[in-house]
Design an enzyme around this catalytic site. Structure first.
Site, PDB file in Angstrom:
ATOM      1  N   GLU A 119      29.229 -17.426  17.668  1.00 27.85           N
ATOM      2  CA  GLU A 119      30.474 -17.670  16.936  1.00 27.85           C
ATOM      3  C   GLU A 119      31.677 -17.533  17.863  1.00 27.85           C
ATOM      4  O   GLU A 119      31.563 -17.023  18.970  1.00 27.85           O
ATOM      5  CB  GLU A 119      30.582 -16.775  15.700  1.00 27.85           C
ATOM      6  CG  GLU A 119      30.784 -15.313  15.961  1.00 27.85           C
ATOM      7  CD  GLU A 119      30.904 -14.514  14.656  1.00 27.85           C
ATOM      8  OE1 GLU A 119      31.308 -15.084  13.633  1.00 27.85           O
ATOM      9  OE2 GLU A 119      30.594 -13.320  14.687  1.00 27.85           O
ATOM     10  N   LYS A 121      35.029 -16.283  19.660  1.00 26.17           N
ATOM     11  CA  LYS A 121      35.594 -14.973  19.947  1.00 26.17           C
ATOM     12  C   LYS A 121      37.076 -15.058  19.602  1.00 26.17           C
ATOM     13  O   LYS A 121      37.852 -15.723  20.291  1.00 26.17           O
ATOM     14  CB  LYS A 121      35.394 -14.624  21.416  1.00 26.17           C
ATOM     15  CG  LYS A 121      35.875 -13.234  21.761  1.00 26.17           C
ATOM     16  CD  LYS A 121      35.475 -12.854  23.177  1.00 26.17           C
ATOM     17  CE  LYS A 121      35.821 -11.412  23.484  1.00 26.17           C
ATOM     18  NZ  LYS A 121      37.228 -11.072  23.246  1.00 26.17           N
ATOM     19  N   ASP A 123      40.949 -14.216  19.058  1.00 29.51           N
ATOM     20  CA  ASP A 123      41.914 -13.547  19.913  1.00 29.51           C
ATOM     21  C   ASP A 123      42.994 -12.934  19.035  1.00 29.51           C
ATOM     22  O   ASP A 123      44.016 -13.545  18.761  1.00 29.51           O
ATOM     23  CB  ASP A 123      42.509 -14.574  20.886  1.00 29.51           C
ATOM     24  CG  ASP A 123      43.144 -13.903  22.081  1.00 29.51           C
ATOM     25  OD1 ASP A 123      42.960 -12.680  22.246  1.00 29.51           O
ATOM     26  OD2 ASP A 123      43.830 -14.601  22.849  1.00 29.51           O
ATOM     27  N   TYR A 238      33.358 -10.155  11.331  1.00 25.74           N
ATOM     28  CA  TYR A 238      32.229 -10.574  12.157  1.00 25.74           C
ATOM     29  C   TYR A 238      31.188  -9.502  12.481  1.00 25.74           C
ATOM     30  O   TYR A 238      30.190  -9.792  13.117  1.00 25.74           O
ATOM     31  CB  TYR A 238      32.697 -11.207  13.453  1.00 25.74           C
ATOM     32  CG  TYR A 238      33.749 -10.397  14.208  1.00 25.74           C
ATOM     33  CD1 TYR A 238      33.456  -9.149  14.740  1.00 25.74           C
ATOM     34  CD2 TYR A 238      35.036 -10.900  14.367  1.00 25.74           C
ATOM     35  CE1 TYR A 238      34.405  -8.415  15.408  1.00 25.74           C
ATOM     36  CE2 TYR A 238      36.008 -10.170  15.041  1.00 25.74           C
ATOM     37  CZ  TYR A 238      35.685  -8.931  15.560  1.00 25.74           C
ATOM     38  OH  TYR A 238      36.628  -8.210  16.214  1.00 25.74           O
ATOM     39  N   LYS A 353      33.587 -15.857  27.912  1.00 22.24           N
ATOM     40  CA  LYS A 353      35.006 -16.211  27.813  1.00 22.24           C
ATOM     41  C   LYS A 353      35.267 -17.570  28.442  1.00 22.24           C
ATOM     42  O   LYS A 353      34.584 -17.979  29.376  1.00 22.24           O
ATOM     43  CB  LYS A 353      35.843 -15.160  28.548  1.00 22.24           C
ATOM     44  CG  LYS A 353      35.840 -13.817  27.847  1.00 22.24           C
ATOM     45  CD  LYS A 353      37.229 -13.464  27.448  1.00 22.24           C
ATOM     46  CE  LYS A 353      37.590 -12.047  27.819  1.00 22.24           C
ATOM     47  NZ  LYS A 353      38.998 -11.785  27.553  1.00 22.24           N
ATOM     48  N   CYS A 447      76.906 -29.502  21.543  1.00 25.30           N
ATOM     49  CA  CYS A 447      75.720 -29.881  20.777  1.00 25.30           C
ATOM     50  C   CYS A 447      75.281 -31.272  21.226  1.00 25.30           C
ATOM     51  O   CYS A 447      76.083 -32.210  21.215  1.00 25.30           O
ATOM     52  CB  CYS A 447      76.029 -29.886  19.281  1.00 25.30           C
ATOM     53  SG  CYS A 447      74.705 -30.633  18.312  1.00 25.30           S
ATOM     54  N   CYS A 450      75.774 -33.935  18.071  1.00 24.68           N
ATOM     55  CA  CYS A 450      77.077 -34.380  17.559  1.00 24.68           C
ATOM     56  C   CYS A 450      78.203 -34.169  18.560  1.00 24.68           C
ATOM     57  O   CYS A 450      79.332 -34.592  18.320  1.00 24.68           O
ATOM     58  CB  CYS A 450      77.393 -33.659  16.252  1.00 24.68           C
ATOM     59  SG  CYS A 450      77.659 -31.892  16.483  1.00 24.68           S
ATOM     60  N   CYS A 465      75.237 -24.790  16.972  1.00 27.29           N
ATOM     61  CA  CYS A 465      76.177 -25.825  16.582  1.00 27.29           C
ATOM     62  C   CYS A 465      76.613 -25.475  15.172  1.00 27.29           C
ATOM     63  O   CYS A 465      75.787 -25.186  14.307  1.00 27.29           O
ATOM     64  CB  CYS A 465      75.491 -27.186  16.592  1.00 27.29           C
ATOM     65  SG  CYS A 465      76.529 -28.466  15.864  1.00 27.29           S
ATOM     66  N   CYS A 470      76.632 -32.177  11.398  1.00 28.31           N
ATOM     67  CA  CYS A 470      75.827 -32.547  12.564  1.00 28.31           C
ATOM     68  C   CYS A 470      74.516 -33.206  12.094  1.00 28.31           C
ATOM     69  O   CYS A 470      73.775 -32.633  11.294  1.00 28.31           O
ATOM     70  CB  CYS A 470      75.516 -31.308  13.390  1.00 28.31           C
ATOM     71  SG  CYS A 470      74.325 -31.611  14.702  1.00 28.31           S
TER      72      CYS A 470
HETATM   73  S1  IVH Z   1      31.101  -8.732  17.651  1.00 29.37           S
HETATM   74  C1  IVH Z   1      29.720  -4.274  19.444  1.00 29.37           C
HETATM   75  N1  IVH Z   1      32.214 -11.022  17.201  1.00 29.37           N
HETATM   76  O1  IVH Z   1      36.058  -9.114  20.973  1.00 29.37           O
HETATM   77  C2  IVH Z   1      30.843  -5.228  19.331  1.00 29.37           C
HETATM   78  N2  IVH Z   1      33.495  -9.399  18.367  1.00 29.37           N
HETATM   79  O2  IVH Z   1      35.016  -6.875  23.459  1.00 29.37           O
HETATM   80  C3  IVH Z   1      30.527  -6.318  18.369  1.00 29.37           C
HETATM   81  N3  IVH Z   1      35.761 -10.152  18.931  1.00 29.37           N
HETATM   82  O3  IVH Z   1      35.279  -5.800  20.327  1.00 29.37           O
HETATM   83  C4  IVH Z   1      31.647  -7.238  18.298  1.00 29.37           C
HETATM   84  N4  IVH Z   1      35.597 -12.128  18.017  1.00 29.37           N
HETATM   85  O4  IVH Z   1      37.233  -7.035  18.997  1.00 29.37           O
HETATM   86  C5  IVH Z   1      32.369  -9.806  17.749  1.00 29.37           C
HETATM   87  N5  IVH Z   1      33.067 -13.095  16.683  1.00 29.37           N
HETATM   88  C6  IVH Z   1      33.211 -11.895  17.222  1.00 29.37           C
HETATM   89  C7  IVH Z   1      34.414 -11.504  17.837  1.00 29.37           C
HETATM   90  C8  IVH Z   1      34.515 -10.243  18.420  1.00 29.37           C
HETATM   91  C9  IVH Z   1      36.390 -11.301  18.660  1.00 29.37           C
HETATM   92  C10 IVH Z   1      36.398  -9.063  19.632  1.00 29.37           C
HETATM   93  C11 IVH Z   1      36.031  -7.714  19.154  1.00 29.37           C
HETATM   94  C12 IVH Z   1      35.220  -7.153  20.285  1.00 29.37           C
HETATM   95  C13 IVH Z   1      35.849  -7.839  21.448  1.00 29.37           C
HETATM   96  C14 IVH Z   1      34.975  -7.945  22.653  1.00 29.37           C
END
Ligand code: IVH
Length: 709
Positions: A119, A121, A123, A238, A353, A447, A450, A465, A470
């Protein structure tokens, strides 16, 4: 206080369940079943009952999402199970190495091929939500993994976070919610919402957030829950924490189960879906701009995981939220248990990543854009360059101060970055590559639309402005006016608005309602069918709410939440237009700056005449019923409020005043009662020193009810 007609408690419970079902459908499923108006009606009904029966207000009520009392600091809370992090890798080959290591560790227990749960990750900011007997009791940040901060009051304000779990999991036999369910997930801000928030920040002369992650994390770290409540945040869950009373065998089962409980997930793919079908489904849902994507996928082994990684990287910029890689987990919880942890990371998961998305290009010029509030925003025009698969041609610079801080000069070589986001930013310039003779860039005070002289208000970082006619401001205001959350005029895009303004057909928002098919057809490239459609959607937009109308009119500092507060407080546009600055200050959530700005807009006759004209042209607002629970139960007694109470500070104040009491800010000899909630601070000591009676919420309810029979 009202007479007891029907059992209000039962009525409240069913309203709460209904509202939370619609929250779920709207925020998590992206598939609302009722209109905003119908939703508001349900919500108003809830507020009405709660106002009459404050003792029935519970923390799992949707009304509590507005944000309660301001905290002095976050308290610390321990995680029942450590919140660990993942080992990061930056190369796709590491996925093979990860599989290899797991195989070695498991020896004979290793299956022929691992079933990987892949899945995105996310942010954002990681949090743990604790549900006890189905109710959200705590939300804790990761902290050092063992102890985090109690951010419950902020997390509660997030509409997609269920305050009470639904028991509608049909995917397995589970129908009851477990005794304890800890869910970990990420709080994120969608990219569109982030963009809008930053626009507002800049318009209000406040600092823009660097990226959606900072905006999300910054909102959760605020001590005033009203701030979090005003920020558009969402949750993606998650991972499990501690669970009691429920057995789960795999990550895919975990996610389907919690989804059944109403928790938002990035989604698992349907069983037996091929990779090709998966890609097609994701592409299709992205086209529809759906945010509830079944973005996770269960696949076999490193080969599938790598395909997944490539695919997600490819569509990354099209996703509505930021991600910085993918997480690959071994799906089977038995195998996870066997593998265990090394140091602070599990051996059963890895984070792959994406490489950072930075590139160098040339800053060709800086253009100035004019927003609807007249703010002049410098935008960098860049020599087109590809970053992470997307061609970047410009980047916002926010204001002159930012240009100065980064010392950006025309012709400079600059490093740009997408930080996983579609909004590119200039990280820095490379002065060592600068040609001699380059000069610092200073924005023209005129501006660009205008030509009138812009001004720099003392307390703001932006130039504005202030020409009321305008064209750029008008275009911006119209775009805001017709937006989905404002008047919701469908099919009226930016280009058409520009054309209406340029042709002189529209000079203020109300002019939109004077358009006819003939006028529209007079413009270039307009067909009869689309002209008729536009007239129809303008007509449909005329029936609206006061909150939408106030929001649509674009008063400075008045966002959607404030517009809603104003609408529910004043109920009628005449009452709103008659409000003094003092009266505005009495509205929940409205502070000095806002009150001054709204009052100025009311004083200036154009808002009034615009509302009058809109009414003449057929714009009508639903009138929500206003329920003033008034009594003299408190008979002029003086109250000071402290600590966390079941209602927000402002609501408690309203309640006291509506019942004939007076609210003071500090404890003194004149105080009759100190109404103290949970975690009350030093005021308790002061009250007892002065001999002031301290009462809790229950005692206060009794006082309210005393003369009510
Ligand atoms: S599972 C044991 N799934 O990324 C940790 N983490 O260091 C299990 N994160 O700590 C985490 N998306 O804060 C998991 N789909 C995802 C995630 C996810 C973001 C974060 C989470 C984790 C860090 C990685």
């Amino acid at each position: 206080m009202p007479k007891k007609l029907s059992p209000p408690k039962a009525q409240l419970e069913s309203l709460k369940a209904e509202i939370s079902r619609h929250d779920f459908l709207y925020y998590t499923k992206d598939a609302p079943e009722i209109t905003d108006g119908e939703y508001d009606a349900l919500f108003n009904k809830l507020l009405e009952i709660e106002k009459s029966y404050p003792e029935l207000v519970t923390l799992d009520s949707p009304s509590q999402r507005v944000g309660g009392a301001v905290l002095e600091e976050f308290s610390k809370l321990a995680h029942r199970q450590p919140m660990l992090s993942l080992q990061n890798s930056y190369s796709i080959e590491d996925i093979d190495a990860f599989e290899e290591r797991a195989r070695k560790e498991l020896k004979d227990l290793a299956p022929a091929t691992f079933e990987f749960f892949c899945e995105p990750k996310f942010d954002g900011l990681a949090v743990e939500l604790v549900y006890e007997a189905g109710r959200l009791t705590k939300a804790i940040t990761r902290g050092d993994g063992l102890v985090g901060e109690d951010v419950t009051s902020n997390i509660r304000t997030i509409p997609s976070v269920p305050l009470k779990l639904h028991s509608l999991s049909r995917s397995n036999s589970v129908s009851e919610v477990p005794e304890l369910l800890e869910v970990r997930g990420e709080i994120v801000m969608l990219k569109d919402d982030f963009r809008k928030l930053n626009e507002t920040q800049v318009e209000n002369g406040e600092a823009a957030f660097a990226n959606p992650r900072n905006a999300a994390a910054g909102s959760i770290r605020q001590l005033d829950p009203k701030i979090a409540a005003s920020r558009p945040l969402v949750l993606f869950s998650y991972a499990p924490g501690a669970i009691e009373g429920l057995k789960i065998k795999s990550q895919s089962e975990f996610e389907t189960t919690i989804q059944g409980f109403g928790l938002p997930i990035a989604g698992v793919s349907p069983k037996d879906e091929s990779f090709e079908e998966f890609k097609k489904r994701i592409r299709d849902s992205l086209k529809k701009k759906s945010r509830t994507l079944g973005l996770a996928r269960i696949g076999l082994g490193a080969v599938e995981a790598k395909l997944y990684y490539d695919f997600i990287q490819e569509i990354r910029s099209l996703l509505p939220f930021d991600i910085d890689g993918v997480v690959i987990k071994i799906n089977d919880y038995r195998l996870q248990e066997d593998l265990g942890f090394v140091a602070r990371s599990p051996r059963w998961a890895t984070a792959a990543k994406f490489p950072p998305e930075q590139a160098e290009t040339i800053l060709e010029t800086i253009e100035i854009q004019v927003g609807r509030t007249g703010a002049l925003t410098p935008v960098a025009v860049l020599k087109p360059v590809k970053v992470g698969g997307v061609t970047i041609t410009n980047a916002t610079l926010h204001n002159q101060a930012e240009i100065d801080r980064k010392d950006l000069r025309l012709g400079d070589t600059v490093v740009i970055q997408r930080a996983g986001d579609v909004i590119p930013e200039i990280v820095r310039s490379r002065p060592e590559k600068r040609k001699p003779g380059s000069m610092a860039f200073t924005m023209s005070p005129l501006c660009p639309s205008c030509g009138s002289m812009a001004v720099k208000p003392d307390d703001e970082a932006v130039l504005r402005c202030v020409n009321s006619s305008c064209p750029a401001i008008l275009k911006g205001s119209l775009k805001h006016f017709v937006a989905r959350r404002a008047m919701n005029v469908e099919g009226l895009g930016d280009k058409l608005i520009d054309a209406f303004v340029d042709a002189g057909l529209v000079r203020r928002p109300s002019d939109l309602y004077t358009l006819t098919t003939a006028k529209i057809l007079g413009l270039e490239r307009q067909g009869e069918k689309s002209a008729q459609n536009l007239i129809d959607s303008l007509e449909a937009s005329k029936k609206t709410t006061l909150a939408r109308l106030i929001y649509a009119l674009g008063i400075r500092h008045v966002g959607e939440t404030t517009a809603k507060s104003l609408a529910s407080y004043f109920a009628h546009s005449e009452a709103f237009l008659a409000a003094s600055e003092e009266a505005l200050l009495a509205v929940p959530d409205i502070g000095k700056t806002m009150a001054a700005s709204i009052s100025a807009a009311i004083q200036d006759g154009s808002l009034r005449s615009e509302i009058a004209r809109l009414n003449e042209l057929g714009v009508v607002v639903d009138q929500p019923k206003k329920n003033e629970a008034s009594s003299n139960a408190l008979g002029g007694k003086k109250y000071v409020i402290t600590g966390t109470l079941p209602l927000g500070r402002d609501e408690v104040k309203d309640l006291i005043e509506a019942n004939g009491g007076i609210v003071l800010s500090g404890v003194s000899k004149k105080t009759d009662f100190l109404l103290a909630g949970e975690e009350a601070g030093s005021k308790i000591q002061k009250a007892s020193d002065l001999g002031v009676e301290v009462i809790d919420w229950v005692a206060f309810q009794k006082q309210l009810a005393a003369t009510d029979s």
